[in-house]
Design an enzyme around this catalytic site. Structure first.
Site, PDB file in Angstrom:
ATOM      1  N   GLU A  38       0.616  -0.901  -0.087  1.00  0.00           N
ATOM      2  CA  GLU A  38       0.348   0.511   0.377  1.00  0.00           C
ATOM      3  C   GLU A  38       0.466   0.935  -0.141  1.00  0.00           C
ATOM      4  O   GLU A  38       1.835   1.268   0.735  1.00  0.00           O
ATOM      5  CB  GLU A  38      -0.853  -0.367   1.279  1.00  0.00           C
ATOM      6  CG  GLU A  38      -1.237   1.706   1.761  1.00  0.00           C
ATOM      7  CD  GLU A  38      -2.424   1.587  -0.070  1.00  0.00           C
ATOM      8  OE1 GLU A  38      -2.576   3.274   0.300  1.00  0.00           O
ATOM      9  OE2 GLU A  38      -2.835   0.988  -0.416  1.00  0.00           O
ATOM     10  N   TYR A 220     -27.397  11.677   1.155  1.00  0.00           N
ATOM     11  CA  TYR A 220     -27.699  10.523   1.333  1.00  0.00           C
ATOM     12  C   TYR A 220     -27.514  11.019   2.625  1.00  0.00           C
ATOM     13  O   TYR A 220     -26.239  10.666   2.603  1.00  0.00           O
ATOM     14  CB  TYR A 220     -27.228   9.180   0.607  1.00  0.00           C
ATOM     15  CG  TYR A 220     -25.982   8.772  -0.099  1.00  0.00           C
ATOM     16  CD1 TYR A 220     -25.638   7.997   0.831  1.00  0.00           C
ATOM     17  CD2 TYR A 220     -25.777   8.974  -0.905  1.00  0.00           C
ATOM     18  CE1 TYR A 220     -24.638   7.821   0.796  1.00  0.00           C
ATOM     19  CE2 TYR A 220     -24.816   8.856  -1.646  1.00  0.00           C
ATOM     20  CZ  TYR A 220     -24.069   8.518  -0.674  1.00  0.00           C
ATOM     21  OH  TYR A 220     -22.579   7.433  -1.006  1.00  0.00           O
ATOM     22  N   ASP A 297     -10.610  -0.921 -10.329  1.00  0.00           N
ATOM     23  CA  ASP A 297      -9.959   0.351 -11.252  1.00  0.00           C
ATOM     24  C   ASP A 297      -8.711   0.312 -11.586  1.00  0.00           C
ATOM     25  O   ASP A 297      -8.583   1.098 -13.000  1.00  0.00           O
ATOM     26  CB  ASP A 297     -10.050   1.508  -9.434  1.00  0.00           C
ATOM     27  CG  ASP A 297     -11.896   2.063  -9.854  1.00  0.00           C
ATOM     28  OD1 ASP A 297     -12.440   2.025 -10.924  1.00  0.00           O
ATOM     29  OD2 ASP A 297     -11.292   3.491  -8.850  1.00  0.00           O
TER      30      ASP A 297
END
Length: 409
Positions: A38, A220, A297
Site C-alpha cells: 500500500e 444521502y 479500477d
C-alpha cells in the site's frame, strides 16, 4: 478444489483499498499467502460515502464480511431522482422489501472508510496476509518463476504472481496495458456534513440525485443518519488533468447558477470540499500479462454515475477467488477464466456509466426526454431493467468454458 499435491501460489497485491483488501481476503480464504503493498502510510480509505447494490452484498457475503458491513450501513427504501432546474420529481425507484426479495439483498449507503474497515478487520485476523505500507511502486519485472516489485525506497518484493489493485493511475496497468486515462472533464466535489446542518426538506433516507444541465447533486445519510454525504458534479470550463485536491466554495457555486434554490442550499452546507477531476479508461479485451493481472479500477476504471466502482471491485475479488479454486490453483488458467468472466460485464458498466452521465446532465429538449423516460415505469419494469447488474451472484460468476479451453487459455 485444491488437490493434496498442489503447491499453493504466493501473490503480491498492489494497493490496499477496497479492491485490494477484498482480493487479499478472497485469496487468503483459499490458503494463499498474500503480501499487500500500500502506497499510503496507513491502511485507510479517502473519500466519503458510496452506494452498495445487491450485487455488492452478494460479494461481501461470499467474502464472509457481509454482516460486518451491514452493521455499518444505512439501508434505504427508495432511490429518488429530482429535476434540479424546477425541483420536480423525475422518478422514485422503490428498493424496499420487494426489491430485496427480487435480488436477495438490500440497497444501502455507507462511508468508504466503514466498508474498508470491515474488510480490513477480517484481513488482519488472517495469518496468510502481510500488510506493508508506505510502499510506492517504482517498477515491476516478471520472469519464468515470479514477479519482482521495487518501490521508491529501493525495497524489493517477490512472489509467484502480482495483482494490480492500484486504482485509476495504476502503475501495474502501465506494465500490462500501457494505455492512457481518459480525463472526462467532469469534476466531482465531495463532502460530509452533520445531519443537523441539512435543511429539513432534504433529510431523506434515500440516495437523492438532483439532475441538471451539465451538473448534478447527490445526498444521502451515513452512519445511522448522523451525517449526510454530499456529492456535486459539473462539467469543467477548464482543461482538466486527473487529480484530487481541496476544492473551493467559489468554484462550485459558479457552476450551479441555473438550478432551483432548494438543491442549491446543499452547496452552502460544507465547511470544506475535496475536488476530484474524474477519469476512466476505454475498456480493453485483455488485462493480464503472464503472471500479472488487474482488478477494480486498475482493470476497468469507471465514472461514478452508476455508483458501481467499489461494487465491481468486490465482484472481481470474489470471481478471482472462484476462478483459482475452479482451476485447482493453476494460476494461468485461473487468470484467463477470471478475466473472461469479467471483461464484458465490467465494460458494460463502464459504458453504461458514461451514458447515465449524459442522462443526468441533459439540457434543453434532451432534459425533457430524460424526464419522460421513467414515466409509467412500475417497480417490476425497474427491476427487470437492472437484473443484469444487480442479479450477480458468486455461484454464477464464472464464465462457462470447457476444460479444453482452460488448458489452452
Amino acid at each position: 478444489m485444491k488437490s493434496d499435491n498442489t503447491e499453493l501460489p504466493s501473490i503480491l497485491i498492489a494497493g490496499g483499498g477496497i479492491g485490494g483488501m477484498a482480493a487479499a481476503l478472497s485469496l487468503a480464504r483459499l490458503g494463499i499467502r498474500v503480501t499487500v503493498l500500500e502506497q499510503a502510510a496507513v491502511m485507510s480509505e479517502i473519500g466519503a460515502g458510496i452506494q452498495l447494490g445487491p450485487n455488492a452484498f452478494a460479494a461481501l457475503d461470499a467474502l464472509g464480511v457481509g454482516a460486518a458491513v451491514r452493521d455499518r450501513a444505512v439501508f434505504t427504501e427508495r432511490l429518488v431522482m429530482m429535476d434540479a432546474v424546477d425541483a420536480t420529481e423525475v422518478g422514485t425507484f422503490e428498493v424496499g422489501e420487494p426489491f430485496r426479495r427480487r435480488f436477495g439483498n438490500p440497497y444501502a449507503v455507507i462511508h468508504r472508510a466503514d466498508i474498508h474497515t470491515a474488510i480490513l478487520e477480517q484481513v488482519r485476523k488472517t495469518p496468510q496476509v502481510e500488510l506493508i505500507t508506505s510502499c510506492h511502486i517504482d517498477s515491476v519485472r516478471q520472469d519464468a518463476t515470479g514477479v519482482t516489485v521495487t518501490d521508491h525506497q529501493g525495497r524489493t518484493f517477490r512472489a509467484g504472481y502480482l495483482i494490480g489493485c492500484d486504482g485509476v493511475k495504476s502503475v501495474v496497468r502501465q506494465h500490462v496495458v500501457g494505455d492512457d486515462v481518459r480525463v472526462s472533464g467532469h469534476v466531482v466535489y465531495r463532502a460530509v456534513v452533520p445531519a443537523e446542518r441539512m435543511p429539513m426538506p432534504l433529510r431523506m433516507n434515500a440516495p437523492v440525485v438532483w439532475v441538471g444541465p451539465n451538473c448534478h447533486l447527490v445526498h444521502y445519510p451515513l452512519r445511522g443518519g448522523e451525517q449526510y454525504n454530499l456529492v456535486v458534479t459539473f462539467h469543467s470550463r477548464d482543461a482538466e488533468v486527473w487529480d484530487v485536491r481541496d476544492g473551493s466554495k467559489e468554484e462550485v457555486l459558479s457552476y450551479f447558477t441555473g438550478i432551483d434554490a432548494l438543491p442549491r442550499q446543499l452547496l452552502e452546507m460544507p465547511d470544506n470540499w475535496r475536488r476530484w477531476s474524474t477519469a476512466d479508461r476505454e475498456p480493453v479485451g485483455n488485462w493480464t500479462a503472464g503472471r500479472i493481472t488487474l482488478l477494480g479500477d486498475a482493470a476497468h476504471p469507471m465514472l461514478q454515475y452508476l455508483a458501481q466502482g467499489a461494487c465491481m471491485a468486490l465482484e472481481d475479488a470474489v470471481t478471482l477467488g472462484e476462478a483459482i479454486s475452479h482451476c485447482n490453483y493453476d494460476m494461468t488458467a485461473a487468470f484467463a477464466l477470471y478475466q473472461q468472466s469479467r471483461i464484458a460485464r465490467t465494460a458494460r458498466v463502464v459504458l453504461s456509466a458514461r451514458e447515465m452521465g449524459r442522462l443526468y446532465h441533459a439540457s434543453g429538449v434532451e432534459r425533457l426526454v430524460r424526464n419522460d423516460l421513467w414515466k409509467g415505469r412500475d417497480a417490476n419494469g425497474f427491476y427487470n431493467a437492472l437484473e443484469w447488474l444487480y442479479g450477480w451472484t458468486a455461484d454464477t460468476c464464472l464464465a462457462t468454458v470447457t476444460d479444453k479451453e482452460h488448458q489452452h487459455a
